[in-house]
Design a protein around this motif. Structure first.
Motif, short mmCIF file in Angstrom:
data_model
loop_
_atom_site.label_atom_id
_atom_site.label_comp_id
_atom_site.label_asym_id
_atom_site.label_seq_id
_atom_site.Cartn_x
_atom_site.Cartn_y
_atom_site.Cartn_z
N GLY A 458 9.23 38.72 25.03
CA GLY A 458 10.50 38.35 25.61
C GLY A 458 11.17 37.17 24.92
O GLY A 458 10.51 36.21 24.52
N GLN A 459 12.48 37.27 24.75
CA GLN A 459 13.27 36.18 24.18
C GLN A 459 14.42 35.84 25.12
O GLN A 459 14.91 36.70 25.85
CB GLN A 459 13.86 36.58 22.82
CG GLN A 459 12.85 36.96 21.76
CD GLN A 459 13.50 37.14 20.40
OE1 GLN A 459 14.42 36.40 20.02
NE2 GLN A 459 13.02 38.13 19.65
N THR A 460 14.86 34.59 25.08
CA THR A 460 16.01 34.15 25.86
C THR A 460 17.16 33.82 24.92
O THR A 460 16.95 33.20 23.87
CB THR A 460 15.66 32.91 26.70
OG1 THR A 460 14.59 33.23 27.58
CG2 THR A 460 16.86 32.45 27.52
N ALA A 461 18.35 34.24 25.29
CA ALA A 461 19.55 33.91 24.49
C ALA A 461 20.66 33.46 25.43
O ALA A 461 20.62 33.70 26.64
CB ALA A 461 20.00 35.12 23.68
N MET A 462 21.65 32.78 24.87
CA MET A 462 22.77 32.28 25.65
C MET A 462 24.08 32.88 25.10
O MET A 462 24.22 33.09 23.90
CB MET A 462 22.83 30.76 25.60
CG MET A 462 21.57 30.07 26.10
SD MET A 462 21.78 28.31 26.44
CE MET A 462 22.18 27.68 24.82
N MET A 463 25.01 33.11 26.01
CA MET A 463 26.34 33.61 25.64
C MET A 463 27.31 33.28 26.76
O MET A 463 26.90 32.82 27.83
CB MET A 463 26.32 35.14 25.37
CG MET A 463 25.95 36.00 26.55
SD MET A 463 24.21 35.93 27.04
CE MET A 463 23.41 36.66 25.62
N CYS A 464 28.58 33.53 26.55
CA CYS A 464 29.61 33.26 27.57
C CYS A 464 30.43 34.52 27.84
O CYS A 464 30.54 35.40 26.98
CB CYS A 464 30.54 32.14 27.11
SG CYS A 464 29.84 30.49 27.29
N HIS A 465 30.99 34.57 29.05
CA HIS A 465 31.88 35.66 29.41
C HIS A 465 33.12 35.08 30.08
O HIS A 465 33.04 34.59 31.22
CB HIS A 465 31.18 36.63 30.36
CG HIS A 465 29.91 37.19 29.80
ND1 HIS A 465 29.87 37.90 28.61
CD2 HIS A 465 28.63 37.12 30.22
CE1 HIS A 465 28.63 38.25 28.35
NE2 HIS A 465 27.85 37.79 29.30
N GLY A 466 34.23 35.09 29.38
CA GLY A 466 35.47 34.58 29.95
C GLY A 466 36.15 35.63 30.80
O GLY A 466 36.04 36.83 30.53
N ASN A 467 36.86 35.18 31.81
CA ASN A 467 37.62 36.12 32.65
C ASN A 467 38.56 35.36 33.55
O ASN A 467 38.41 34.16 33.76
CB ASN A 467 36.67 36.99 33.49
CG ASN A 467 35.91 36.20 34.54
OD1 ASN A 467 36.47 35.85 35.59
ND2 ASN A 467 34.64 35.90 34.28
N SER A 468 39.54 36.06 34.06
CA SER A 468 40.34 35.59 35.20
C SER A 468 40.13 36.63 36.30
O SER A 468 39.79 37.78 36.01
CB SER A 468 41.81 35.44 34.81
OG SER A 468 42.27 36.56 34.11
N PRO A 469 40.29 36.25 37.57
CA PRO A 469 39.99 37.18 38.66
C PRO A 469 40.71 38.51 38.50
O PRO A 469 41.88 38.56 38.11
CB PRO A 469 40.47 36.42 39.90
CG PRO A 469 40.35 34.98 39.53
CD PRO A 469 40.70 34.93 38.07
N ALA A 470 39.97 39.58 38.83
CA ALA A 470 40.52 40.95 38.68
C ALA A 470 40.30 41.72 39.97
O ALA A 470 39.39 41.42 40.75
CB ALA A 470 39.86 41.65 37.51
N ARG A 471 41.14 42.74 40.16
CA ARG A 471 41.03 43.56 41.37
C ARG A 471 40.58 44.98 41.01
O ARG A 471 41.09 45.57 40.05
CB ARG A 471 42.37 43.62 42.10
CG ARG A 471 42.32 44.41 43.43
CD ARG A 471 43.63 44.30 44.18
NE ARG A 471 44.73 44.88 43.41
CZ ARG A 471 46.01 44.59 43.60
NH1 ARG A 471 46.36 43.70 44.51
NH2 ARG A 471 46.95 45.16 42.86
N PHE A 472 39.63 45.49 41.80
CA PHE A 472 39.10 46.84 41.60
C PHE A 472 39.34 47.61 42.90
O PHE A 472 38.99 47.16 43.99
CB PHE A 472 37.60 46.77 41.27
CG PHE A 472 37.33 45.98 40.00
CD1 PHE A 472 37.23 46.61 38.78
CD2 PHE A 472 37.22 44.59 40.05
CE1 PHE A 472 37.02 45.88 37.62
CE2 PHE A 472 37.00 43.85 38.90
CZ PHE A 472 36.89 44.49 37.67
N LYS A 473 39.93 48.82 42.78
CA LYS A 473 40.39 49.58 43.94
C LYS A 473 39.26 50.37 44.60
O LYS A 473 38.45 51.03 43.94
CB LYS A 473 41.51 50.55 43.53
CG LYS A 473 42.75 49.88 42.93
CD LYS A 473 43.50 49.09 43.97
CE LYS A 473 44.25 49.99 44.92
NZ LYS A 473 45.07 49.20 45.90
N GLN A 474 39.25 50.31 45.92
CA GLN A 474 38.39 51.15 46.76
C GLN A 474 36.92 51.17 46.29
O GLN A 474 36.36 52.22 45.97
CB GLN A 474 38.96 52.56 46.81
CG GLN A 474 40.30 52.65 47.53
CD GLN A 474 40.21 52.20 48.99
OE1 GLN A 474 39.63 52.89 49.81
NE2 GLN A 474 40.77 51.02 49.29
#
Length: 482
Positions: A458-474
Motif C-alpha cells: 500500500g502507498q499513500t498519495a495526496m491530491m486536490c479536488h476543486g469544486n463549487s456546490p452543484a445540484r443533482f436531480k432526484q
C-alpha cells in the motif's frame, strides 16, 4: 546528490537497460495533535533514502535503501536488474515507456511562511485554544485538533537524460468534535474531515483557516444535531459541495479514470473501472455542463509539481469534457494503451521505498454560471449535505453510498430544517448526468485529499479536488427510498 545518483544511471546504461531512474528523497514530516486538553501526538521526523527502478527486456525491477552511499546505490541497482531478469521468465506483456523529452530543471512549491520555521509552542498554543473552545459542553466527549506539515526534497535522474530537483511542501490542519447524548453520537468537523484541510504551501494556509474563529460554531452544530430529526428517505434534489463533492469526484471519477485500474492492474486488490478504453471520446459520463479537469499545474494542489515520478512535465487535461469521457490518468508505461504518444504525467510514488504507480492528479469540477444563493433559491424540494462521514463504492466504481455529517432541507427555495445522518446513493454515470446546475466561480474552492491509498504494498498519495456546490436531480436520499 546528483553525483551519487549518477552511479545508478552509469550501471543501467552499461547493462543496456530499456529505462532506469533513481529518486533520492529527503522527507521531513511534522504532526501535532491535541485531544481533550492533552497532547495526543507530537512528531518531527526526517527520512532519507533512494529507490532505483530498472526496465530491462520489458520487465520491471525495483530496489531501495535508506543507506545513502555509492556502494549502496550500486548494490540496489544490481538488485533491481536481478528482479527485472527474474520477471522476464514470466511470459507476459513487455513493458515499454512512452517517450518524454529530457528535462533538467529545479521546481519548488511556492510558499510565504515556512511552516518548519514556526515554533512548536506557537502551533500548540493555537491547537489548545481551539480545543478548549470546542470542548465547552458536557455533551462533547471528544475534541481533537491537528496540524501536519510535509516537505519532500527530491533528486531524480533517468537514463533518458532527465535531471530534476524538486521541493514539495504541504501544510494542513483540522478539528472535530463528537457530541454524545441519549445513545446518539454526532460528529462535526472543520474545515474538513479525514484530517482537515491540507494544501500545497506554507503556514499561511493555517492562518487563513480561522480555526479558533470556527471552534464554537462547530461545537454548537454538533450539539444541535443531537436534537435534529433524522434525514428523510425518498428522492430529492441533492446539493453538495466542499469536501463531500471533492470525495464524490475522487471516488467516482478520479479512481475510475486511473488507466492502470481500467486495464485491470488493480483488480485483485481494489477493483477495476467501468470507464473502459473503448468508451474514450464517446461515453456520456455526465450532463453537458459537467467538465472535470486534471491539472498538475494548479496552484495549491497537493499533486502539483514541476514533474511526476516518470519525469513527465506537469500538464492540464480534461477527464470529462462537456459530459463526455475524454481522458485518463496515465503514466509512461500505460499511455500506449489509449494510443497516446505521451503520458499525461500521473505517476507518483510514496517516498523513496515504493515504486511509482499511476495516481489521481488534482481533479476538479469546473464552475458553472449560477450564484450559490440562486441555486438554492431555484430548488423546490431538496437537501444540502455537508462534510463527508462515510463512503462506499463497488469494485467497478459504479454503485456508491455516501453519508455526511449534516443536512439542511430546502423547501421552495429556502434552507429550512437541520437533519442528522444524511445519506445518499447512486450509480456513477446516472448521478453525473443528473447534474443540472453548478455554482459559479465565486463559490469555487480547492479541497485536499491527503490520505489516498492504493497499490500493493500500500502507498499513500495526496491530491486536490476543486469544486463549487452543484445540484443533482432526484437522487435517492436516506437509508430507505419511498
Amino acid at each position: 546528490m546528483f553525483k551519487l545518483a549518477t552511479k545508478a544511471i552509469e550501471i543501467a546504461d552499461k547493462r543496456k537497460a530499456d529505462f532506469a531512474d533513481i529518486r533520492i528523497i529527503e522527507d521531513r514530516r511534522q504532526d501535532l495533535s491535541v485531544k481533550n486538553g492533552e497532547i495526543a501526538d507530537l512528531n518531527d521526523r526526517v527520512t532519507l533514502g533512494f529507490g532505483v527502478r530498472v526496465l530491462h527486456r520489458g520487465s520491471w525491477g525495483f530496489a531501495s535503501s535508506s543507506l545513502l552511499s555509492a556502494r549502496s546505490i550500486e548494490l540496489c541497482t544490481l538488485k533491481a536488474f536481478e528482479i527485472a531478469r527474474a520477471g522476464t521468465l514470466i511470459k507476459g506483456r513487455a513493458a515499454r515507456m512512452a517517450p518524454e523529452p529530457a528535462w533538467q530543471d529545479f521546481w519548488q512549491t511556492p510558499f510565504i511562511k515556512d511552516p518548519f520555521a514556526v515554533s512548536i509552542d506557537a502551533k500548540l498554543e493555537l491547537l489548545f485554544k481551539m480545543n478548549t473552545m470546542m470542548a465547552k459542553n458536557k455533551k462533547i466527549k471528544s475534541a481533537v485538533c491537528d496540524m501536519n506539515f510535509i516537505r519532500e526534497h527530491q533528486w531524480h535522474m533517468t537514463t533518458d537524460g532527465s535531471k530534476i530537483e524538486q521541493v514539495l511542501l504541504s501544510s494542513g490542519a483540522g478539528s472535530s468534535v463528537s457530541a454524545i447524548s441519549g445513545g446518539d453520537m454526532q460528529l462535526r468537523s472543520y474545515p474538513s474531515v479525514h484530517g482537515g484541510q491540507t494544501l500545497a504551501g506554507g503556514y499561511e494556509l493555517i492562518e487563513t483557516l480561522d480555526l479558533a474563529g470556527n471552534a464554537e460554531r462547530v461545537r454548537e452544530e454538533a450539539l444541535a444535531l443531537l436534537a435534529a430529526p433524522p434525514c428523510p428517505s425518498g428522492e430529492k434534489d441533492l446539493i453538495i459541495g466542499g469536501n463531500q463533492l471533492a470525495l464524490q469526484i475522487h471516488e467516482s471519477v478520479g479512481h475510475a479514470s486511473e488507466l492502470d485500474r481500467v486495464l485491470g492492474y488493480e483488480e485483485s486488490y481494489a477493483g477495476s473501472s467501468f470507464a473502459t478504453t473503448e468508451k474514450l471520446g464517446r461515453f456520456r459520463y455526465g450532463s453537458p455542463i459537467v467538465n472535470l479537469v486534471a491539472d498538475a499545474t494548479l496552484p495549491g494542489g497537493l499533486a502539483t509539481a514541476g514533474y511526476d515520478d516518470d519525469a513527465v512535465k506537469a500538464q492540464r487535461w480534461h477527464i470529462v469534457k462537456e459530459g463526455i469521457l475524454s481522458g485518463y490518468m496515465t503514466n509512461r508505461e500505460f499511455a500506449h494503451a489509449i494510443g497516446a504518444r505521451r503520458s499525461c504525467g500521473s505517476c507518483r510514488a510514496d517516498g523513496f521505498s515504493n515504486i511509482p504507480i499511476t495516481r489521481i492528479c488534482n481533479l476538479s469540477l469546473m464552475p458553472g454560471n449560477i450564484p450559490y444563493e440562486e441555486l438554492i433559491a431555484s430548488t423546490k424540494d431538496g437537501i444540502i449535505m455537508e462534510n463527508n462521514k462515510s463512503w462506499s463504492i463497488d469494485q467497478k466504481r459504479l454503485n456508491f453510498q455516501f453519508g455526511c455529517e449534516l443536512g439542511w432541507l430546502v423547501k421552495n427555495g429556502k434552507k429550512t430544517t437541520l437533519v442528522k445522518n444524511p445519506t445518499y446513493q447512486g450509480i456513477t454515470p446516472e448521478f453525473w448526468n443528473s447534474c443540472d446546475a453548478i455554482s459559479d466561480e465565486n463559490s469555487w474552492r480547492l479541497y485536499g485529499v491527503a490520505n489516498c491509498g492504493k497499490g500493493q504494498p500500500g502507498q499513500t498519495a495526496m491530491m486536490c479536488h476543486g469544486n463549487s456546490p452543484a445540484r443533482f436531480k432526484q437522487v435517492k436520499i436516506g437509508v430507505k427510498s419511498n
